[in-house]
Scaffold this motif. Structure first.
Motif, PDB file in Angstrom:
ATOM      1  N   LYS A   2       3.180  96.077 -57.850  1.00 36.74           N
ATOM      2  CA  LYS A   2       4.424  96.178 -57.102  1.00 36.74           C
ATOM      3  C   LYS A   2       4.671  94.880 -56.343  1.00 36.74           C
ATOM      4  O   LYS A   2       3.757  94.099 -56.111  1.00 36.74           O
ATOM      5  N   LEU A   3       5.917  94.661 -55.945  1.00 37.42           N
ATOM      6  CA  LEU A   3       6.297  93.403 -55.298  1.00 37.42           C
ATOM      7  C   LEU A   3       5.504  93.157 -54.018  1.00 37.42           C
ATOM      8  O   LEU A   3       5.031  92.043 -53.787  1.00 37.42           O
ATOM      9  N   ASN A   4       5.322  94.183 -53.192  1.00 34.64           N
ATOM     10  CA  ASN A   4       4.570  93.961 -51.951  1.00 34.64           C
ATOM     11  C   ASN A   4       3.107  93.638 -52.243  1.00 34.64           C
ATOM     12  O   ASN A   4       2.497  92.827 -51.559  1.00 34.64           O
ATOM     13  N   GLU A   5       2.517  94.242 -53.288  1.00 37.83           N
ATOM     14  CA  GLU A   5       1.152  93.904 -53.690  1.00 37.83           C
ATOM     15  C   GLU A   5       1.088  92.469 -54.197  1.00 37.83           C
ATOM     16  O   GLU A   5       0.151  91.737 -53.910  1.00 37.83           O
ATOM     17  N   PHE A   6       2.102  92.085 -54.953  1.00 41.15           N
ATOM     18  CA  PHE A   6       2.188  90.719 -55.473  1.00 41.15           C
ATOM     19  C   PHE A   6       2.251  89.710 -54.332  1.00 41.15           C
ATOM     20  O   PHE A   6       1.520  88.726 -54.313  1.00 41.15           O
ATOM     21  N   ASN A   7       3.114  89.982 -53.368  1.00 40.52           N
ATOM     22  CA  ASN A   7       3.261  89.074 -52.227  1.00 40.52           C
ATOM     23  C   ASN A   7       1.972  88.973 -51.412  1.00 40.52           C
ATOM     24  O   ASN A   7       1.643  87.902 -50.910  1.00 40.52           O
ATOM     25  N   ASN A   8       1.249  90.065 -51.294  1.00 43.76           N
ATOM     26  CA  ASN A   8      -0.036  90.035 -50.574  1.00 43.76           C
ATOM     27  C   ASN A   8      -1.099  89.265 -51.360  1.00 43.76           C
ATOM     28  O   ASN A   8      -1.941  88.594 -50.778  1.00 43.76           O
ATOM     29  N   ALA A   9      -1.056  89.381 -52.678  1.00 43.06           N
ATOM     30  CA  ALA A   9      -2.065  88.714 -53.520  1.00 43.06           C
ATOM     31  C   ALA A   9      -1.855  87.205 -53.597  1.00 43.06           C
ATOM     32  O   ALA A   9      -2.810  86.456 -53.791  1.00 43.06           O
ATOM     33  N   PHE A  10      -0.618  86.733 -53.449  1.00 39.50           N
ATOM     34  CA  PHE A  10      -0.298  85.306 -53.615  1.00 39.50           C
ATOM     35  C   PHE A  10       0.408  84.750 -52.387  1.00 39.50           C
ATOM     36  O   PHE A  10       1.504  84.223 -52.466  1.00 39.50           O
ATOM     37  N   GLN A  11      -0.250  84.833 -51.257  1.00 37.62           N
ATOM     38  CA  GLN A  11       0.351  84.365 -50.006  1.00 37.62           C
ATOM     39  C   GLN A  11       0.253  82.857 -49.821  1.00 37.62           C
ATOM     40  O   GLN A  11       1.025  82.282 -49.069  1.00 37.62           O
ATOM     41  N   ASN A  12      -0.710  82.216 -50.491  1.00 35.99           N
ATOM     42  CA  ASN A  12      -0.880  80.774 -50.285  1.00 35.99           C
ATOM     43  C   ASN A  12      -1.340  80.103 -51.586  1.00 35.99           C
ATOM     44  O   ASN A  12      -1.635  80.776 -52.573  1.00 35.99           O
ATOM     45  N   GLU A  13      -1.378  78.782 -51.548  1.00 36.16           N
ATOM     46  CA  GLU A  13      -1.729  77.992 -52.735  1.00 36.16           C
ATOM     47  C   GLU A  13      -3.146  78.300 -53.239  1.00 36.16           C
ATOM     48  O   GLU A  13      -3.386  78.347 -54.432  1.00 36.16           O
ATOM     49  N   GLN A  14      -4.085  78.505 -52.320  1.00 33.56           N
ATOM     50  CA  GLN A  14      -5.474  78.758 -52.717  1.00 33.56           C
ATOM     51  C   GLN A  14      -5.591  80.059 -53.518  1.00 33.56           C
ATOM     52  O   GLN A  14      -6.316  80.119 -54.504  1.00 33.56           O
ATOM     53  N   GLN A  15      -4.884  81.095 -53.108  1.00 29.12           N
ATOM     54  CA  GLN A  15      -4.898  82.354 -53.853  1.00 29.12           C
ATOM     55  C   GLN A  15      -4.281  82.165 -55.237  1.00 29.12           C
ATOM     56  O   GLN A  15      -4.765  82.725 -56.218  1.00 29.12           O
ATOM     57  N   CYS A  16      -3.240  81.367 -55.325  1.00 29.91           N
ATOM     58  CA  CYS A  16      -2.596  81.087 -56.618  1.00 29.91           C
ATOM     59  C   CYS A  16      -3.546  80.299 -57.521  1.00 29.91           C
ATOM     60  O   CYS A  16      -3.662  80.607 -58.715  1.00 29.91           O
ATOM     61  N   LEU A  17      -4.203  79.287 -56.976  1.00 28.84           N
ATOM     62  CA  LEU A  17      -5.158  78.498 -57.755  1.00 28.84           C
ATOM     63  C   LEU A  17      -6.292  79.371 -58.287  1.00 28.84           C
ATOM     64  O   LEU A  17      -6.696  79.241 -59.441  1.00 28.84           O
ATOM     65  N   ALA A  18      -6.802  80.258 -57.454  1.00 26.87           N
ATOM     66  CA  ALA A  18      -7.890  81.143 -57.877  1.00 26.87           C
ATOM     67  C   ALA A  18      -7.440  82.053 -59.012  1.00 26.87           C
ATOM     68  O   ALA A  18      -8.184  82.280 -59.977  1.00 26.87           O
ATOM     69  N   TYR A  19      -6.209  82.543 -58.943  1.00 30.73           N
ATOM     70  CA  TYR A  19      -5.681  83.407 -59.995  1.00 30.73           C
ATOM     71  C   TYR A  19      -5.547  82.638 -61.310  1.00 30.73           C
ATOM     72  O   TYR A  19      -5.945  83.112 -62.374  1.00 30.73           O
TER      73      TYR A  19
END
Length: 100
Positions: A2-19
């Motif tokens: 869901k969108l709110n889960e997505f926003n929580n999972a990718f709050q910053n660049e480091q979380q995006c890089l890890a994904y």
């Protein structure tokens, strides 16, 4: 997701890089060794040939001025396609309606 889960999972660049690191096959861009020091996803080092590179090297994100958080918001369902480079970079702006 869901969108709110997505926003929580990718709050910053480091979380995006890890994904992205989890989606991508991480190997050296020079010698193709899988023996890497990945303690810092922004600069990885090959332990065989000493080459340094980013987790974004070889992806369409590597030279983009757009933040990773913006990329992921623009195309959350198409992330694997973007990371694997199966979509030509020239066609991406048409898909996500942004220019990098």
């Amino acid at each position: 997701m869901k969108l709110n889960e997505f926003n929580n999972a990718f709050q910053n660049e480091q979380q995006c890089l890890a994904y992205i690191a989890n989606l991508k096959e991480n190997k050296c861009i020079r010698c193709f060794s899988f023996n890497l020091n990945t303690s810092d996803l922004k600069r990885m080092r090959c332990l065989k040939c000493n080459q340094t590179f980013s987790i974004l090297t070889g992806t369409i994100f590597s030279r983009s001025q757009t933040s990773l958080t913006s990329w992921l918001v623009c195309s959350p369902t198409g992330l694997y396609i973007l990371v694997s480079n199966s979509l030509p970079p020239q066609e991406l702006p048409l898909l996500v309606s942004i220019f990098y």
